[in-house]
Design a protein around this motif. Structure first.
Motif, PDB file in Angstrom:
ATOM      1  N   UNK A   1     -10.265  30.822 -33.675  1.00  0.00           N
ATOM      2  CA  UNK A   1     -10.630  30.536 -35.018  1.00  0.00           C
ATOM      3  C   UNK A   1     -10.035  29.156 -35.399  1.00  0.00           C
ATOM      4  N   UNK A   2      -8.806  29.348 -35.575  1.00  0.00           N
ATOM      5  CA  UNK A   2      -7.997  28.148 -35.996  1.00  0.00           C
ATOM      6  C   UNK A   2      -8.259  26.787 -35.114  1.00  0.00           C
ATOM      7  N   UNK A   3      -8.569  26.954 -33.748  1.00  0.00           N
ATOM      8  CA  UNK A   3      -8.826  25.798 -32.916  1.00  0.00           C
ATOM      9  C   UNK A   3     -10.155  25.326 -33.277  1.00  0.00           C
ATOM     10  N   UNK A   4     -11.256  26.117 -33.404  1.00  0.00           N
ATOM     11  CA  UNK A   4     -12.498  25.680 -33.673  1.00  0.00           C
ATOM     12  C   UNK A   4     -12.425  24.999 -35.358  1.00  0.00           C
ATOM     13  N   UNK A   5     -11.562  25.501 -35.976  1.00  0.00           N
ATOM     14  CA  UNK A   5     -11.616  24.919 -37.421  1.00  0.00           C
ATOM     15  C   UNK A   5     -10.936  23.634 -37.196  1.00  0.00           C
ATOM     16  N   UNK A   6     -10.139  23.475 -36.561  1.00  0.00           N
ATOM     17  CA  UNK A   6      -9.356  21.957 -36.423  1.00  0.00           C
ATOM     18  C   UNK A   6     -10.335  21.139 -35.523  1.00  0.00           C
TER      19      UNK A   6
ATOM     20  N   UNK B   1      -2.042  13.965 -30.868  1.00  0.00           N
ATOM     21  CA  UNK B   1      -2.898  15.330 -30.543  1.00  0.00           C
ATOM     22  C   UNK B   1      -3.650  15.063 -29.350  1.00  0.00           C
ATOM     23  N   UNK B   2      -4.324  13.933 -29.129  1.00  0.00           N
ATOM     24  CA  UNK B   2      -5.126  13.846 -27.904  1.00  0.00           C
ATOM     25  C   UNK B   2      -4.479  13.846 -26.886  1.00  0.00           C
ATOM     26  N   UNK B   3      -3.144  14.007 -26.637  1.00  0.00           N
ATOM     27  CA  UNK B   3      -2.323  14.109 -25.341  1.00  0.00           C
ATOM     28  C   UNK B   3      -2.797  15.565 -24.845  1.00  0.00           C
ATOM     29  N   UNK B   4      -3.445  16.608 -25.694  1.00  0.00           N
ATOM     30  CA  UNK B   4      -3.831  17.624 -25.296  1.00  0.00           C
ATOM     31  C   UNK B   4      -5.092  17.562 -24.138  1.00  0.00           C
ATOM     32  N   UNK B   5      -6.007  16.393 -24.147  1.00  0.00           N
ATOM     33  CA  UNK B   5      -6.732  16.252 -23.035  1.00  0.00           C
ATOM     34  C   UNK B   5      -8.020  16.707 -23.136  1.00  0.00           C
ATOM     35  N   UNK B   6      -8.361  17.100 -21.841  1.00  0.00           N
ATOM     36  CA  UNK B   6      -9.823  17.905 -21.799  1.00  0.00           C
ATOM     37  C   UNK B   6     -10.065  18.949 -22.788  1.00  0.00           C
ATOM     38  N   UNK B   7      -8.975  19.874 -23.148  1.00  0.00           N
ATOM     39  CA  UNK B   7      -9.524  21.063 -24.091  1.00  0.00           C
ATOM     40  C   UNK B   7      -9.734  20.592 -25.367  1.00  0.00           C
ATOM     41  N   UNK B   8      -9.039  19.636 -25.978  1.00  0.00           N
ATOM     42  CA  UNK B   8      -9.255  18.799 -27.114  1.00  0.00           C
ATOM     43  C   UNK B   8     -10.899  18.242 -27.068  1.00  0.00           C
ATOM     44  N   UNK B   9     -11.023  17.501 -25.924  1.00  0.00           N
ATOM     45  CA  UNK B   9     -12.426  16.844 -26.084  1.00  0.00           C
ATOM     46  C   UNK B   9     -13.620  17.798 -26.087  1.00  0.00           C
ATOM     47  N   UNK B  10     -13.610  19.013 -25.256  1.00  0.00           N
ATOM     48  CA  UNK B  10     -14.328  19.900 -25.236  1.00  0.00           C
ATOM     49  C   UNK B  10     -14.669  20.512 -26.400  1.00  0.00           C
ATOM     50  N   UNK B  11     -13.495  21.061 -27.142  1.00  0.00           N
ATOM     51  CA  UNK B  11     -13.541  21.523 -28.349  1.00  0.00           C
ATOM     52  C   UNK B  11     -14.135  20.898 -29.480  1.00  0.00           C
TER      53      UNK B  11
END
Length: 354
Positions: free
Chosen positions: A249-254, A280-290
């Motif tokens: 839920x926190x991830x999706x809110x962000x 934050x973009x260093x998270x890579x693919x998981x951030x892009x997908x979210x």
């Protein structure tokens, strides 16, 4: 070399044959580290290095000169072989005279630092261009995006792109039709200070509910305080992937807050690409997908938003090279070129790989 850790090695780039035709060096000077790259005459990255940043006016100039010498030495060159040098630095930058003010992260405050003139003199009279660090990141992203099209593909004069920096704060660098868009007061792209909740918390800028309070890296720490000492975004996304209570839920809110920033940029300037960068973009693919998932969810109920294909416009900054330093090298190439004659339509900063 002990002060410049090598991150790439390549065959030497040939010396320049005239203003703007030779290799250039770009520096992205941050609060703790300075990233340096060398572009050859074709605009390819042929060497890069990372050094500790020296603080204070004298330290910034000396450290920048040391970085230029180090990365050129990697490629078997000397500063005399360069066409120009570009520097991206935080703070208030006046690109015309190449001055920097209020760059407190690197110890520059009070009187303006005439970085272009002082660094040029330190390097034997080389042309030096200076630009804000966010703007050079946007230029670097545009340059790398153009290079991905391959030789002979694309036209630098037509590059449209927004670089969305997700760091301590939130802001965007804009490249429109191949030119940096700074705005009349230098505030273009400061979308982090657009209020999205008038009843929200107080922002350091004096307004309430600014987008920066929800979509920056600092906002992640408020949503999901770090528990192991690692960066909060890393912990949050790992916890969400592991099914920890409340983490998804926190991830999706962000992700929805970042999606709001993307939507704002597209609706304002209709760029075909919004590049996610910053810490934050260093998270890579998981951030892009979210973020893409958030854009898809929020577009589902609107034919208008669906028609804009927002998820397809988002991409990550390339991780193989430091984008800001690449953009600074582009600034350096432009600084080496003669000023356009009256009526010359060339852009103030271009991104041609050759």
């Amino acid at each position: 070399m002990d002060d410049a850790r090598r991150t790439a090695a390549a065959p030497p780039a040939g010396p320049g044959t005239g203003p703007g035709t030779g290799p250039s060096v770009g520096l992205d000077i941050g609060g703790t580290k300075t990233l340096a790259v060398l572009l050859d005459a074709a605009g390819e990255v042929v060497a890069q290095a990372r050094l500790a940043t020296e603080r204070g006016p004298q330290g910034v100039v000396a450290g920048a000169a040391r970085a230029v010498r180090g990365v050129t030495r990697q490629a078997g060159l000397t500063p005399a072989d360069l066409g120009g040098v570009g520097v991206g630095v935080p703070g208030l930058v006046d690109p015309g005279p190449g001055t920097v003010r209020h760059a407190v992260n690197v110890g520059v405050d009070g009187a303006p630092l005439h970085l272009s003139r002082l660094l040029g003199a330190e390097l034997g009279g080389l042309p030096v261009g200076v630009e804000n660090d966010l703007n050079v990141a946007a230029l670097g992203a545009a340059h790398l995006a153009l290079a991905e099209d391959g030789p002979g593909e694309g036209d630098a004069a037509g590059v449209d792109l927004a670089f969305l920096a997700l760091g301590t704060g939130l802001a965007a660098g804009l490249v429109l039709d191949g030119r940096l868009r700074r705005g009349v007061g230098g505030a273009a792209g400061e979308i982090g200070h657009v209020p999205v909740d008038p009843a929200g918390p107080l922002c350091p800028c004096g307004q309430r509910g600014c987008l920066e309070l929800y979509a920056s890296g600092t906002a992640v720490a408020a949503l999901w305080p770090a528990r192991t000492g690692r960066p909060a975004p890393v912990e949050l996304f790992e916890a969400a992937a592991a099914g920890a209570p409340g983490a998804a839920e926190a991830r999706d809110r962000y992700a929805s807050a970042v999606a709001a920033a993307v939507r704002m940029l597209v609706l304002a300037v209709d760029v075909p690409a919004v590049v996610l960068g910053g810490g934050v973009a260093q998270l890579g693919e998981p951030l892009l997908v979210a973020v893409r998932d958030a854009l898809a969810r929020e577009s589902a109920g609107s034919g208008f938003l669906s028609s804009l294909h927002l998820p397809e416009r988002v991409r990550l900054a390339p991780g193989r090279v430091p984008v800001g330093a690449v953009g600074a090298a582009v600034v350096g190439r432009r600084a080496a070129r003669p000023a356009p004659a009256a009526g010359d339509p060339r852009p103030a900063v271009d991104h041609q790989p050759a």
